[in-house]
Design a protein around this motif. Structure first.
Motif, PDB file in Angstrom:
ATOM      1  N   MET A  16      67.321  42.464  34.033  1.00 15.45           N
ATOM      2  CA  MET A  16      66.121  43.537  33.337  1.00 15.45           C
ATOM      3  C   MET A  16      66.735  45.347  34.045  1.00 15.45           C
ATOM      4  O   MET A  16      66.295  45.981  32.791  1.00 15.45           O
TER       5      MET A  16
ATOM      6  N   TYR B  84      64.057  40.579  24.076  1.00 17.76           N
ATOM      7  CA  TYR B  84      65.303  40.041  25.139  1.00 17.76           C
ATOM      8  C   TYR B  84      64.815  39.290  26.118  1.00 17.76           C
ATOM      9  O   TYR B  84      65.538  38.486  26.682  1.00 17.76           O
TER      10      TYR B  84
ATOM     11  N   GLN C  65      73.066  44.180  25.095  1.00 12.59           N
ATOM     12  CA  GLN C  65      72.334  44.541  25.886  1.00 12.59           C
ATOM     13  C   GLN C  65      71.764  46.320  25.227  1.00 12.59           C
ATOM     14  O   GLN C  65      70.966  46.646  25.752  1.00 12.59           O
TER      15      GLN C  65
ATOM     16  N   PRO D 297      73.380  50.798  32.085  1.00 11.48           N
ATOM     17  CA  PRO D 297      74.019  49.923  31.050  1.00 11.48           C
ATOM     18  C   PRO D 297      75.503  49.331  30.148  1.00 11.48           C
ATOM     19  O   PRO D 297      75.653  48.215  29.904  1.00 11.48           O
TER      20      PRO D 297
ATOM     21  N   GLN E 271      76.866  39.620  26.402  1.00  8.30           N
ATOM     22  CA  GLN E 271      75.224  40.059  26.850  1.00  8.30           C
ATOM     23  C   GLN E 271      75.101  41.439  26.888  1.00  8.30           C
ATOM     24  O   GLN E 271      74.697  42.138  26.435  1.00  8.30           O
ATOM     25  N   LYS E 272      76.674  41.766  27.392  1.00  9.66           N
ATOM     26  CA  LYS E 272      76.609  43.882  28.066  1.00  9.66           C
ATOM     27  C   LYS E 272      76.610  44.461  26.420  1.00  9.66           C
ATOM     28  O   LYS E 272      75.600  45.074  26.131  1.00  9.66           O
TER      29      LYS E 272
ATOM     30  N   MET F  93      69.712  47.343  33.444  1.00 12.01           N
ATOM     31  CA  MET F  93      69.625  47.537  31.494  1.00 12.01           C
ATOM     32  C   MET F  93      69.180  48.485  30.961  1.00 12.01           C
ATOM     33  O   MET F  93      70.311  49.216  30.291  1.00 12.01           O
TER      34      MET F  93
ATOM     35  N   SER G 184      63.196  44.344  21.124  1.00 13.04           N
ATOM     36  CA  SER G 184      64.403  45.189  22.392  1.00 13.04           C
ATOM     37  C   SER G 184      64.172  44.589  23.743  1.00 13.04           C
ATOM     38  O   SER G 184      66.053  44.695  24.321  1.00 13.04           O
TER      39      SER G 184
END
Length: 818
Positions: A613, A592, A637, A620, A633-634, A616, A588
């Protein structure tokens, strides 16, 4: 009595299947049975008499006897070493020597050698004393002769003066001297000998103080070192002669000579007797020399005979001693006149062991055969991996960390590839790799010769790891081609560079950058990237991201291997509440990150992965903007972040409660576990211990242990990933060092246009390359690769708390030194 396998599985991932066996051996065939099992080398005996001391065991007398024979052989080896002889390797291997006859023969040879040595020492001491005596006679004789010549000359002068000068006093004085009573004249005694030159000044000083100056000492230097009769060593000495008056002074001189180790020898003033003594001593020296030479020849012949048979005798004594040591581990059944042995052996060796035991029964003319019985046990068997000369060195690397427990996954299978590859990532230079490859090829080509020789510690270590170093060299050539570095110099090996200059003069190649003029360089780093402004950030980014990808991949491999361990041992709790959450947590976050690196490489995006990163975790739900690499992608994440957060309590809470429930069900008799189904997990062991002794389940201890394990994994996932960045750091350091040696030594010397400076520069470059890059950097990269395997990789799945299968084997006994 199971037949089992007839050949080894040759599976390096898991230990060979082992079994605990009981042997009931008749006493009359016991010695031969153990001997045949030693030749086979596939049976590990258990000590059934561990409560007894070595002196209380049955065969203590035989071991003492073998030890005495081994002592005599060590004495022979010392004598051969002194004589410059070595045991012959041409000795026949089929010599049938009876141990009783060998014992008698060794005793006779020892007595003969001791007598020879004693006679030689006496003769040599006499020879050395006579040589010193001859020196004293020569040097002291020269002193007396010069003193007498000087006295005679003075007397002639005095007589001439008396005749030439008619003084009124002269006749009266002369007459007075003539009529002096000889009995009233003082007679001087003297002591002569040799004293060590380095102690001669102290010797002279002590003599003067002890006698208050009432002695006269004369010393003469002996030009060549003299062999001291007492010590047998070469010593620089002086010949001395001490004149004294009185018995008291003589006693003091004698005591001082004893303290200083000065050898005293008699001397006569008579010139005729001096000449006679020197002649006799010279003749005696020649006789002694001849006698000593004859004795040395006889001793040399005897030692050569011993050297020819030494290896056979030594091997026989070692075998006998090891056989009786093994027999002492067996239990004696006096009523049945047999010995009972227990031990481990591979399942595939069942028939081989039974065959050699049957052969021992026939050869010893025993009426009763050996009984072979397989025992059922809960004891953990030893671990046995069937290795060869290639895989053994990699197995030793793993065993240095810890021996795999029985049937645990063996990291050596993966170490064969991953260890040299991680080394090569840090060492990547195909020029240096070729140098390592050539050096290792020398050991591999001549391995038969080296394997039969006694090597030094460093050489033996290199020879033992020759295949590891060869794999390291080959992988270094591969990564060096990827980095496009040959002693830090790039080459267009796979075609022309894809980049060119802005203008024909190429004046801005190192300042304004380059333009792409043709297709991408087909393999590795483009040669134009070396020596430009873009080189450092590009190579930094490449090597750093590659290190993260390699680290995450190897850590995932470790977690997957933990799954296979749990699956093999049928431990469902570890599968669902250890393997799964660990895999989710690691991927995770860092899985990632690896995905983002690959996507960025493929798309050529300018996204800032650090920003991605960090935010994130911090924000987030914020929009990614220019840092978005792909659609969705969002959302991905947020899902991965939630999965990472959920996996932590997933690892922590369920396992202790499930173990408690399992414990309670066992006590109620509602569930049963197979004997071989446990994983030897620390928590499982606690549970089994509680169930066996009906103690209360210590839930708090189990929970704290699981808490520590969870925290260790969460923090370790971060620290271990960062630890893999050492691949990037050491690779850059190796490249920069190589570049410095090339630019600042070789090219600088070339620029002087002077042949002498160029030769010096080449010599310095070679020494720096070999000493720093091929020795120190190789050792550094080796140790860092070792740490990455032991800590970052193996701690994910490898417990290493087993013990090695160590069979009774004469092949191992013959390699041991006394």
């Amino acid at each position: 009595m199971g037949e089992g396998r007839q050949r080894p599985t040759m599976d390096l991932l898991r230990s060979e299947p082992m079994q605990l066996v009981q042997l009931i051996i008749p006493i009359e065939s016991a010695h031969r049975s153990i001997s045949y099992l030693g030749d086979l080398g596939l049976f590990q005996f258990k000590d059934l008499n561990s409560e007894k001391s070595p002196f209380q065991r049955t065969y203590a007398t035989q071991i003492k006897r073998s030890g005495e024979m081994a002592r005599k052989l060590r004495f022979f080896k010392e004598q051969m070493t002194k004589a410059g002889l070595s045991p012959s390797t041409r000795s026949a291997r089929n010599d049938d020597v009876d141990l009783d006859n060998l014992e008698v023969k060794l005793g006779e040879l020892e007595a003969e050698l001791i007598e020879m040595n004693a006679n030689h020492e006496k003769l040599q001491q006499s020879y050395n004393e006579l040589k010193e005596y001859k020196l004293v006679m020569q040097k002291a004789g020269e002193f007396f002769q010069s003193a007498q010549s000087s006295a005679a000359a003075k007397q002639r002068e005095a007589e001439a003066e008396q005749r030439g000068e008619g003084s009124i006093d002269s006749p009266l004085l002369l007459e007075q001297e003539m009529v002096t009573d000889p009995s009233k004249q003082v007679k001087l005694g003297f002591v002569s000998g040799l004293v060590s030159r380095e102690r001669s000044l102290a010797f002279e000083r002590i003599l003067f103080r002890a006698t208050r100056g009432n002695v006269f000492l004369k010393q003469s230097v002996v030009e060549d070192p003299v062999t001291d009769p007492a010590s047998g060593e070469k010593v620089e000495k002086n010949v001395f002669i001490v004149f004294y008056s009185g018995e008291r002074a003589r006693n003091k001189i004698m005591k001082i000579c004893e303290v200083f180790g000065a050898n005293r020898y008699p001397f006569t003033e008579d010139l005729g007797k001096q000449f006679q003594i020197i002649t006799e001593v010279s003749g005696r020296l020649e006789e002694l020399k001849t006698t000593i030479d004859v004795g040395l020849v006889h001793q040399s012949n005897l030692l050569q005979t011993i050297a020819y048979h030494f290896e056979n005798w030594s091997l026989l004594v070692k075998k006998e001693k090891s056989i009786y040591h093994t027999l002492n581990m067996l239990s004696i059944d006096v009523s049945r006149k047999c010995l009972v042995a227990e031990g481990w052996c591979p399942v595939f060796a069942t028939n081989q062991i039974q065959n050699v035991l049957q052969k021992a029964t026939i050869d010893s003319s025993s009426q009763v055969g050996t009984i072979f019985h397989v025992l059922q046990t809960k004891e953990s068997p030893p671990t046995y991996f069937h290795t060869n000369k290639f895989t053994s060195a990699f197995q030793e690397i793993v065993d240095a960390y810890g021996i795999a427990k029985y049937q645990e996954a063996n990291p050596a299978v993966f170490t064969i590839i991953t260890f040299p590859f991680l080394f090569a990532v840090m060492f990547g230079d195909w020029g240096h790799g070729i140098c390592l490859c050539l050096a290792t090829s020398y050991f591999i080509i001549r391995e038969k010769k080296f394997s039969s020789q006694k090597l030094g510690d460093i050489t033996e270590m290199i020879f033992g790891g020759r295949y590891v170093i060869m794999m390291m060299a080959l992988f270094s050539i591969y990564t060096g081609l990827i980095y496009n570095e040959f002693f830090s110099v790039p080459f267009e090996l796979f075609g022309p560079s894809a980049y060119g200059c802005h203008d024909p003069s190429c004046s801005d190649a190192s300042t304004a950058g380059l333009v792409k003029v043709r297709a991408t360089y087909p393999f590795g780093v483009d040669p134009k990237w070396h020596g430009t402004r873009s080189e450092l950030p590009f190579l930094n980014s490449l090597k750093m991201k590659m290190s993260i990808l390699i680290g995450v991949a190897q850590m995932n491999l470790g977690i997957i291997l933990s799954y296979f361990n749990a699956k093999f041992f049928k431990n469902e709790i570890n599968i669902w509440y250890q393997f799964v959450p660990q895999l989710i947590f690691l991927n995770s976050l860092f899985g990632y990150l690896s995905l983002l690196i690959v996507v960025k490489w493929c798309t050529g995006s300018q996204a800032d992965l650090y920003h991605v990163m960090i935010y994130m975790f911090l924000s987030p739900t914020d929009d990614l903007g220019e840092n978005q690499l792909f659609f969705g992608q969002k959302f991905l994440q947020i899902v991965l972040l939630l999965a990472a957060l959920v996996s932590v309590p997933w690892m922590l809470f369920p396992k202790p409660f499930l173990l408690k429930k399992q414990h309670e069900e066992r006590h109620r008799g509602q569930s049963y576990a197979l004997l071989d189904s446990s994983d030897d997990d620390p928590l499982e062991m606690e549970l089994h211990h509680g169930s066996g002794s009906h103690e209360e389940f210590e839930f708090s201890e189990v929970f704290v242990h699981q808490l520590i394990h969870t925290i260790e994994f969460v923090l370790g996932a971060v620290s271990n990933t960062a630890s893999y960045l050492r691949l990037w750091a050491l690779s850059l350091a190796h490249s920069e060092l190589s570049s410095v040696f090339y630019d600042k030594v070789l090219l600088l010397a070339w620029g002087f246009n002077n042949i002498i400076i160029l030769i010096i520069g080449i010599f310095v470059f070679i020494c720096a390359t070999v000493g720093v890059l091929l020795v120190m950097e190789t050792l550094s990269a080796f140790l860092h690769a070792l740490r990455l395997h032991w800590v970052e990789f193996q701690n994910k799945f490898y417990e290493g708390d087993g013990y090695k299968f160590q069979p009774f084997s004469f092949a191992l006994v013959s390699e041991e030194d006394d």
